[in-house]
Design a protein around this motif. Structure first.
Motif, mmCIF file in Angstrom:
data_model
loop_
_atom_site.group_PDB
_atom_site.id
_atom_site.type_symbol
_atom_site.label_atom_id
_atom_site.label_comp_id
_atom_site.label_asym_id
_atom_site.label_seq_id
_atom_site.Cartn_x
_atom_site.Cartn_y
_atom_site.Cartn_z
ATOM 1 N N ALA A 1 -11.913 -12.711 -5.924
ATOM 2 C CA ALA A 1 -13.175 -11.960 -5.917
ATOM 3 C C ALA A 1 -13.189 -10.966 -4.765
ATOM 4 O O ALA A 1 -13.668 -9.833 -4.916
ATOM 5 C CB ALA A 1 -14.349 -12.924 -5.803
ATOM 6 N N ALA A 2 -12.666 -11.372 -3.619
ATOM 7 C CA ALA A 2 -12.642 -10.477 -2.454
ATOM 8 C C ALA A 2 -11.861 -9.210 -2.752
ATOM 9 O O ALA A 2 -12.301 -8.091 -2.436
ATOM 10 C CB ALA A 2 -12.042 -11.209 -1.260
ATOM 11 N N GLU A 3 -10.710 -9.359 -3.376
ATOM 12 C CA GLU A 3 -9.902 -8.185 -3.696
ATOM 13 C C GLU A 3 -10.609 -7.290 -4.706
ATOM 14 O O GLU A 3 -10.579 -6.055 -4.598
ATOM 15 C CB GLU A 3 -8.534 -8.600 -4.237
ATOM 16 N N ALA A 4 -11.271 -7.889 -5.695
ATOM 17 C CA ALA A 4 -11.993 -7.097 -6.693
ATOM 18 C C ALA A 4 -13.080 -6.253 -6.038
ATOM 19 O O ALA A 4 -13.250 -5.070 -6.356
ATOM 20 C CB ALA A 4 -12.591 -8.012 -7.758
ATOM 21 N N ALA B 1 -6.098 -5.393 3.218
ATOM 22 C CA ALA B 1 -4.956 -5.872 3.990
ATOM 23 C C ALA B 1 -5.195 -7.281 4.515
ATOM 24 O O ALA B 1 -4.318 -8.153 4.437
ATOM 25 C CB ALA B 1 -4.666 -4.913 5.138
ATOM 26 N N SER B 2 -6.392 -7.541 5.048
ATOM 27 C CA SER B 2 -6.690 -8.879 5.561
ATOM 28 C C SER B 2 -6.717 -9.910 4.439
ATOM 29 O O SER B 2 -6.209 -11.029 4.594
ATOM 30 C CB SER B 2 -8.042 -8.866 6.291
ATOM 31 N N ILE B 3 -7.312 -9.547 3.319
ATOM 32 C CA ILE B 3 -7.354 -10.460 2.174
ATOM 33 C C ILE B 3 -5.941 -10.839 1.748
ATOM 34 O O ILE B 3 -5.629 -12.012 1.516
ATOM 35 C CB ILE B 3 -8.126 -9.807 1.004
ATOM 36 N N ALA B 4 -5.062 -9.853 1.662
ATOM 37 C CA ALA B 4 -3.689 -10.105 1.213
ATOM 38 C C ALA B 4 -2.899 -10.928 2.229
ATOM 39 O O ALA B 4 -2.157 -11.846 1.857
ATOM 40 C CB ALA B 4 -2.981 -8.779 0.935
ATOM 41 N N PRO C 1 2.139 -10.584 2.151
ATOM 42 C CA PRO C 1 2.330 -9.556 3.180
ATOM 43 C C PRO C 1 2.752 -8.201 2.637
ATOM 44 O O PRO C 1 2.398 -7.170 3.221
ATOM 45 C CB PRO C 1 3.409 -10.155 4.094
ATOM 46 N N ALA C 2 3.496 -8.166 1.529
ATOM 47 C CA ALA C 2 3.902 -6.876 0.965
ATOM 48 C C ALA C 2 2.670 -6.108 0.473
ATOM 49 O O ALA C 2 2.572 -4.882 0.666
ATOM 50 C CB ALA C 2 4.889 -7.082 -0.172
ATOM 51 N N ARG C 3 1.734 -6.810 -0.152
ATOM 52 C CA ARG C 3 0.502 -6.160 -0.609
ATOM 53 C C ARG C 3 -0.349 -5.740 0.589
ATOM 54 O O ARG C 3 -1.014 -4.694 0.559
ATOM 55 C CB ARG C 3 -0.293 -7.084 -1.521
ATOM 56 N N ALA C 4 -0.360 -6.554 1.633
ATOM 57 C CA ALA C 4 -1.103 -6.191 2.835
ATOM 58 C C ALA C 4 -0.541 -4.911 3.449
ATOM 59 O O ALA C 4 -1.296 -4.030 3.874
ATOM 60 C CB ALA C 4 -1.044 -7.335 3.844
ATOM 61 N N LEU C 5 0.781 -4.818 3.473
ATOM 62 C CA LEU C 5 1.424 -3.624 4.033
ATOM 63 C C LEU C 5 1.096 -2.390 3.197
ATOM 64 O O LEU C 5 0.794 -1.323 3.736
ATOM 65 C CB LEU C 5 2.935 -3.838 4.105
ATOM 66 N N ALA C 6 1.123 -2.531 1.883
ATOM 67 C CA ALA C 6 0.798 -1.398 0.999
ATOM 68 C C ALA C 6 -0.640 -0.943 1.227
ATOM 69 O O ALA C 6 -0.926 0.267 1.267
ATOM 70 C CB ALA C 6 1.023 -1.789 -0.456
ATOM 71 N N ALA C 7 -1.564 -1.891 1.377
ATOM 72 C CA ALA C 7 -2.965 -1.542 1.611
ATOM 73 C C ALA C 7 -3.129 -0.838 2.957
ATOM 74 O O ALA C 7 -3.858 0.151 3.068
ATOM 75 C CB ALA C 7 -3.829 -2.799 1.559
ATOM 76 N N ALA C 8 -2.445 -1.351 3.981
ATOM 77 C CA ALA C 8 -2.544 -0.733 5.306
ATOM 78 C C ALA C 8 -2.023 0.698 5.278
ATOM 79 O O ALA C 8 -2.634 1.612 5.854
ATOM 80 C CB ALA C 8 -1.772 -1.564 6.325
ATOM 81 N N ARG C 9 -0.905 0.917 4.608
ATOM 82 C CA ARG C 9 -0.357 2.275 4.513
ATOM 83 C C ARG C 9 -1.307 3.210 3.769
ATOM 84 O O ARG C 9 -1.455 4.386 4.130
ATOM 85 C CB ARG C 9 0.999 2.226 3.805
ATOM 86 N N GLN D 1 -2.545 -3.922 11.290
ATOM 87 C CA GLN D 1 -2.446 -4.637 10.010
ATOM 88 C C GLN D 1 -1.030 -4.497 9.445
ATOM 89 O O GLN D 1 -0.426 -5.477 8.973
ATOM 90 C CB GLN D 1 -3.455 -4.085 8.992
ATOM 91 N N ALA D 2 -0.505 -3.273 9.485
ATOM 92 C CA ALA D 2 0.864 -3.047 9.004
ATOM 93 C C ALA D 2 1.872 -3.791 9.870
ATOM 94 O O ALA D 2 2.849 -4.363 9.357
ATOM 95 C CB ALA D 2 1.167 -1.549 8.996
#
Length: 322
Positions: free
Chosen positions: A89-92, A118-121, A127-135, A154-155
């Motif tokens: 739900a958080a990501e949505a 990024a924090s949610i991921a 971590p790969a999704r967190a990195l993509a979000a941070a970028r 975050q990255a």
């Protein structure tokens, strides 16, 4: 004349936006202190109302403003859902915040949404999704905004979570350089000081990164302890409205994990116990306490303080479930 009248047709009263500004400011202040479920319910009620206003008669200018309100409310909902332990739900909600902010052309709000992503991921072990979000957020955040620093931390911790020391060091270097150039008076988020975001990124996020890298020979646990102590000192130094009990608890747990890595289990358990007394025992805090419990029991299971911490951790979870 009819075309002109239609362009100005709106169902919004003059006080609508003033009321929404007040609502957002109140929710922004409440989200670090009030029970997450209470903030979530309030924000969701207003988010539904904003959606109704978007669907009704409004001018193009008003439409953009409503999209901005929708994005802020969804960003708050993303954090509250994460605090409540529902990453899906958080990501949505975070995605919804980003889409509405982008439609409104609000780059800073897009960056806030990616910070949540990024924090949610990262706490959902992605971590790969967190990195993509941070970028994605780095591309949106102005260089002299605290978010530019925070998104790079975050990255950095996303790289560290994947064991990529070189990637971590590069993003930490960039964050440090930008941090030095931040204005003395950073802008407000909605009602809160954004300086806290950069400060915790440069301390708490980096402490976590060193713990995840976890090479004692390279001094990772020593650096993790230093950054966790800095996070704790910085958090306690903020004026009361800017403090966050959950950030304080996370800093103590990072300190505890660093101490465990430095073969100081008694002090690690003590820091862990103090973290569990927080008034904001959020999902991320409980998860981090579980990490500490596992580390202590893997290495020092025969110590009484370790057994006591395990019992306190179990008790806190049981109380939370009730």
């Amino acid at each position: 004349m009819e075309f002109t009248q239609h362009a100005n047709a709106t169902a919004l009263g003059r006080s609508t936006f003033a009321h929404m500004d007040s609502v957002l400011a109140t929710l922004d202040r409440r989200q670090n202190f009030d029970p997450p479920i209470d903030v979530f319910n309030s924000a969701r009620a207003y988010r539904i109302r904003v959606a109704e206003l978007i669907d009704g008669p409004r001018t193009l200018k008003e439409s953009r403003e409503l999209f901005v309100y929708a994005a802020w409310l969804s960003e708050i909902l993303a954090w509250m859902a994460q605090y409540l332990g529902d990453p899906l739900a958080a990501e949505a909600w975070a995605v919804d915040a980003y889409e509405h902010a982008e439609q409104a052309g609000h780059d800073v709000l897009c960056a806030f949404a990616t910070d949540a992503m990024a924090s949610i991921a990262i706490y959902n072990n992605q971590p790969a999704r967190a990195l993509a979000a941070a970028r994605r957020g780095i591309a949106k955040a102005p260089a002299r905004h605290p978010l530019a620093v925070r998104l790079r931390t975050q990255a950095a911790r996303s790289h560290a979570r994947q064991g990529d020391r070189q990637g971590f060091q590069e993003m930490f270097r960039q964050a440090s350089e930008l941090h030095e150039r931040l204005p003395d008076r950073p802008p407000l988020r909605i009602a809160m000081d954004t300086g806290t975001l950069a400060a915790f990124g440069m301390t708490g996020h980096i402490a976590e990164a060193y713990i995840w890298l976890g090479d004692a020979a390279q001094g990772d646990f020593v650096r993790a302890r230093q950054h966790a102590q800095a996070a704790l000192d910085t958090e306690l130094a903020w004026p009361a409205p800017s403090r966050s009990p959950s950030r304080t608890a996370m800093a103590r747990l990072d300190m505890a994990l660093a101490l465990a890595g430095l073969a100081e289990p008694e002090e690690a358990a003590e820091q862990g116990r103090q973290a569990l007394t927080t008034s904001r025992l959020l999902a991320a805090v409980r998860r981090r306490a579980g990490d500490l419990d596992r580390v202590l029991n893997e290495r020092y299971r025969d110590l009484t303080v370790v057994q006591d911490f395990r019992e306190e951790d179990r008790h806190s979870r049981a109380v939370r479930r009730r």
